[in-house]
Design a protein around this motif. Structure first.
Motif, PDB file in Angstrom:
ATOM      1  N   VAL A   1      29.893  13.453 -49.158  1.00 36.95           N
ATOM      2  CA  VAL A   1      29.646  14.338 -48.457  1.00 36.95           C
ATOM      3  C   VAL A   1      30.249  13.866 -46.648  1.00 36.95           C
ATOM      4  CG1 VAL A   1      28.168  16.060 -47.591  1.00 36.95           C
ATOM      5  CG2 VAL A   1      28.012  15.374 -50.157  1.00 36.95           C
ATOM      6  N   GLU A   2      31.099  14.838 -45.611  1.00 39.64           N
ATOM      7  CA  GLU A   2      31.098  14.688 -44.591  1.00 39.64           C
ATOM      8  C   GLU A   2      30.224  15.262 -43.627  1.00 39.64           C
ATOM      9  OE1 GLU A   2      34.307  13.922 -41.317  1.00 39.64           O
ATOM     10  OE2 GLU A   2      34.951  14.108 -43.680  1.00 39.64           O
ATOM     11  N   ARG A   3      29.207  15.109 -42.962  1.00 41.54           N
ATOM     12  CA  ARG A   3      28.456  15.544 -42.162  1.00 41.54           C
ATOM     13  C   ARG A   3      29.334  16.436 -41.061  1.00 41.54           C
ATOM     14  NH1 ARG A   3      24.634  17.946 -45.346  1.00 41.54           N
ATOM     15  NH2 ARG A   3      23.534  15.745 -46.801  1.00 41.54           N
ATOM     16  N   VAL A   4      29.968  17.024 -41.128  1.00 44.65           N
ATOM     17  CA  VAL A   4      30.575  17.899 -39.577  1.00 44.65           C
ATOM     18  C   VAL A   4      29.625  18.683 -38.321  1.00 44.65           C
ATOM     19  CG1 VAL A   4      32.688  18.975 -38.626  1.00 44.65           C
ATOM     20  CG2 VAL A   4      32.334  18.396 -40.677  1.00 44.65           C
ATOM     21  N   THR A   5      29.342  18.361 -37.929  1.00 43.96           N
ATOM     22  CA  THR A   5      28.167  18.616 -36.366  1.00 43.96           C
ATOM     23  C   THR A   5      29.718  20.189 -35.843  1.00 43.96           C
ATOM     24  OG1 THR A   5      28.614  17.112 -34.767  1.00 43.96           O
ATOM     25  CG2 THR A   5      27.184  16.773 -36.017  1.00 43.96           C
ATOM     26  N   VAL A   6      28.914  20.592 -34.514  1.00 42.35           N
ATOM     27  CA  VAL A   6      29.362  21.035 -33.759  1.00 42.35           C
ATOM     28  C   VAL A   6      29.973  20.312 -32.985  1.00 42.35           C
ATOM     29  CG1 VAL A   6      29.120  23.113 -31.730  1.00 42.35           C
ATOM     30  CG2 VAL A   6      27.630  23.195 -33.891  1.00 42.35           C
ATOM     31  N   ASP A   7      29.705  19.485 -32.641  1.00 44.29           N
ATOM     32  CA  ASP A   7      30.697  19.154 -31.742  1.00 44.29           C
ATOM     33  C   ASP A   7      31.892  18.150 -32.059  1.00 44.29           C
ATOM     34  OD1 ASP A   7      28.923  19.201 -29.674  1.00 44.29           O
ATOM     35  OD2 ASP A   7      27.954  17.467 -29.710  1.00 44.29           O
ATOM     36  N   ASP A   8      31.459  17.801 -33.471  1.00 44.66           N
ATOM     37  CA  ASP A   8      32.703  17.576 -34.188  1.00 44.66           C
ATOM     38  C   ASP A   8      33.841  18.890 -34.140  1.00 44.66           C
ATOM     39  OD1 ASP A   8      31.491  15.299 -34.567  1.00 44.66           O
ATOM     40  OD2 ASP A   8      30.888  15.701 -36.527  1.00 44.66           O
ATOM     41  N   LEU A   9      34.088  19.919 -34.475  1.00 45.83           N
ATOM     42  CA  LEU A   9      34.091  21.468 -34.362  1.00 45.83           C
ATOM     43  C   LEU A   9      35.082  21.376 -33.440  1.00 45.83           C
ATOM     44  CD1 LEU A   9      32.265  24.041 -36.771  1.00 45.83           C
ATOM     45  CD2 LEU A   9      33.755  22.216 -37.180  1.00 45.83           C
ATOM     46  N   ALA A  10      34.137  21.370 -32.235  1.00 45.19           N
ATOM     47  CA  ALA A  10      34.530  21.115 -30.547  1.00 45.19           C
ATOM     48  C   ALA A  10      35.978  21.157 -30.671  1.00 45.19           C
ATOM     49  CB  ALA A  10      33.957  21.982 -30.483  1.00 45.19           C
ATOM     50  N   ARG A  11      35.930  19.099 -31.141  1.00 47.41           N
ATOM     51  CA  ARG A  11      36.678  18.397 -30.907  1.00 47.41           C
ATOM     52  C   ARG A  11      38.289  18.298 -31.736  1.00 47.41           C
ATOM     53  NH1 ARG A  11      33.181  14.946 -31.119  1.00 47.41           N
ATOM     54  NH2 ARG A  11      32.937  14.026 -33.538  1.00 47.41           N
ATOM     55  N   MET A  12      37.187  19.087 -32.517  1.00 48.70           N
ATOM     56  CA  MET A  12      38.720  18.614 -33.822  1.00 48.70           C
ATOM     57  C   MET A  12      39.411  20.393 -32.886  1.00 48.70           C
ATOM     58  SD  MET A  12      37.174  18.713 -37.424  1.00 48.70           S
ATOM     59  CE  MET A  12      38.149  19.441 -38.253  1.00 48.70           C
ATOM     60  N   ALA A  13      39.021  20.729 -32.243  1.00 48.22           N
ATOM     61  CA  ALA A  13      39.507  22.460 -31.750  1.00 48.22           C
ATOM     62  C   ALA A  13      40.357  22.379 -30.930  1.00 48.22           C
ATOM     63  CB  ALA A  13      38.695  23.250 -31.805  1.00 48.22           C
ATOM     64  N   ARG A  14      40.073  20.654 -29.809  1.00 50.26           N
ATOM     65  CA  ARG A  14      40.528  20.691 -28.757  1.00 50.26           C
ATOM     66  C   ARG A  14      42.375  19.614 -29.584  1.00 50.26           C
ATOM     67  NH1 ARG A  14      35.216  19.491 -26.363  1.00 50.26           N
ATOM     68  NH2 ARG A  14      36.003  17.685 -27.254  1.00 50.26           N
ATOM     69  N   ARG A  15      41.790  18.794 -30.117  1.00 53.37           N
ATOM     70  CA  ARG A  15      43.363  18.219 -30.709  1.00 53.37           C
ATOM     71  C   ARG A  15      44.064  19.054 -32.036  1.00 53.37           C
ATOM     72  NH1 ARG A  15      39.997  13.586 -33.218  1.00 53.37           N
ATOM     73  NH2 ARG A  15      39.005  12.550 -30.865  1.00 53.37           N
ATOM     74  N   GLY A  16      43.840  20.733 -32.163  1.00 49.76           N
ATOM     75  CA  GLY A  16      44.453  21.794 -32.692  1.00 49.76           C
ATOM     76  C   GLY A  16      44.078  20.859 -34.429  1.00 49.76           C
ATOM     77  N   GLU A  17      43.338  20.482 -34.565  1.00 50.64           N
ATOM     78  CA  GLU A  17      43.083  20.052 -36.401  1.00 50.64           C
ATOM     79  C   GLU A  17      42.794  21.700 -36.709  1.00 50.64           C
ATOM     80  OE1 GLU A  17      41.377  16.412 -36.473  1.00 50.64           O
ATOM     81  OE2 GLU A  17      42.646  15.206 -34.887  1.00 50.64           O
ATOM     82  N   LEU A  18      42.431  22.494 -36.034  1.00 50.42           N
ATOM     83  CA  LEU A  18      41.814  23.143 -37.022  1.00 50.42           C
ATOM     84  C   LEU A  18      42.887  24.805 -37.470  1.00 50.42           C
ATOM     85  CD1 LEU A  18      38.127  23.819 -34.981  1.00 50.42           C
ATOM     86  CD2 LEU A  18      38.404  22.582 -37.644  1.00 50.42           C
ATOM     87  N   ALA A  19      42.462  25.572 -37.696  1.00 51.27           N
ATOM     88  CA  ALA A  19      43.435  26.427 -38.557  1.00 51.27           C
ATOM     89  C   ALA A  19      43.672  27.852 -37.208  1.00 51.27           C
ATOM     90  CB  ALA A  19      43.763  27.011 -40.010  1.00 51.27           C
ATOM     91  N   ARG A  20      42.494  27.575 -37.166  1.00 50.78           N
ATOM     92  CA  ARG A  20      42.038  29.143 -36.602  1.00 50.78           C
ATOM     93  C   ARG A  20      40.444  28.193 -36.321  1.00 50.78           C
ATOM     94  NH1 ARG A  20      42.377  34.460 -39.594  1.00 50.78           N
ATOM     95  NH2 ARG A  20      41.199  33.828 -41.531  1.00 50.78           N
ATOM     96  N   ALA A  21      40.318  29.190 -35.005  1.00 53.24           N
ATOM     97  CA  ALA A  21      38.744  29.422 -34.434  1.00 53.24           C
ATOM     98  C   ALA A  21      38.296  30.770 -34.495  1.00 53.24           C
ATOM     99  CB  ALA A  21      38.466  29.074 -33.506  1.00 53.24           C
ATOM    100  N   VAL A  22      37.165  31.797 -35.559  1.00 54.68           N
ATOM    101  CA  VAL A  22      37.025  32.732 -34.978  1.00 54.68           C
ATOM    102  C   VAL A  22      36.210  33.035 -34.887  1.00 54.68           C
ATOM    103  CG1 VAL A  22      36.165  34.763 -37.803  1.00 54.68           C
ATOM    104  CG2 VAL A  22      38.594  32.974 -37.627  1.00 54.68           C
TER     105      VAL A  22
END
Length: 202
Positions: A17-38
């Motif tokens: 189980v990998e814990r993903v925090t809000v900071d991780d999501l923000a960092r992944m969004a800056r890198r373009g690793e997220l498909a989209r941000a809703v």
């Protein structure tokens, strides 16, 4: 005798189980690793009643107001009322828009009134009762006549049908072309429509 080789049972693999925090999501969004941000937009503000009226008043035709966009509360729409022209003895014409009585002297028989019209006719042959005939309008605007228990009765003559006596105290609808015979007089009816609030019918 056949001997099966011993097999060692594998230990089940436990998921990681990998814990993903809000900071991780923000960092992944800056890198373009997220498909989209809703992003859910905030709810729209609820329009007030005054705003709705102002919007509708600007529509073509201005259904809620006049040319200036303000509604006239004191102006009631004109409505139609039933009316007819009674042709008596083929020469006297009386416009009526309510119930009434016809006879030799209907006003003396009903001094309290209660009728819109009191029509008195001459009675040279002594065939007319003081209150011989009553008339009025139905809900659909049709004219009806009623024999008020007169001494000589009321006769209805309809084209294409034999003449019949109008039953006492029973309303009979008068159609175009009918002739009502009573007490030595005749009556025909011509339809007419008027608006409430117009000049008196005549």
């Amino acid at each position: 005798m056949r001997i099966w080789p011993f097999r060692k049972r594998r230990k089940p693999v436990e998921p990681v189980v990998e814990r993903v925090t809000v900071d991780d999501l923000a960092r992944m969004a800056r890198r373009g690793e997220l498909a989209r941000a809703v992003v859910t937009p905030p709810p729209a503000p609820r329009a007030s009643a005054d705003r709705v009226r102002a919007t509708v008043a600007q529509l073509p035709g201005r259904p809620l107001g006049s040319a200036g966009g303000t509604a006239r509360r004191d102006a009631a729409p004109a409505r139609q009322t039933a009316a007819a022209v009674l042709v008596l003895d083929d020469h006297q014409r009386v416009t009526v828009s309510g119930g009434g009585l016809i006879g030799r002297d209907p006003a003396s028989a009903h001094p309290d009134g209660g009728y819109a019209h009191m029509i008195a006719l001459e009675d040279p042959d002594k065939l007319l009762s003081r209150t011989h005939l009553e008339f009025g309008f139905g809900a659909e605007g049709s004219l009806w006549v009623l024999d008020t228990a007169s001494a000589n009765g009321v006769e209805l003559r309809r084209p294409g049908f034999p003449a019949t006596m109008v039953p006492p105290a029973q309303r009979t609808v008068v159609q175009p072309g009918d002739v009502v015979v009573f007490g030595g007089h005749t009556l025909r009816a011509e339809p007419r429509t008027a608006l409430v609030g117009d000049a008196p019918l005549g």
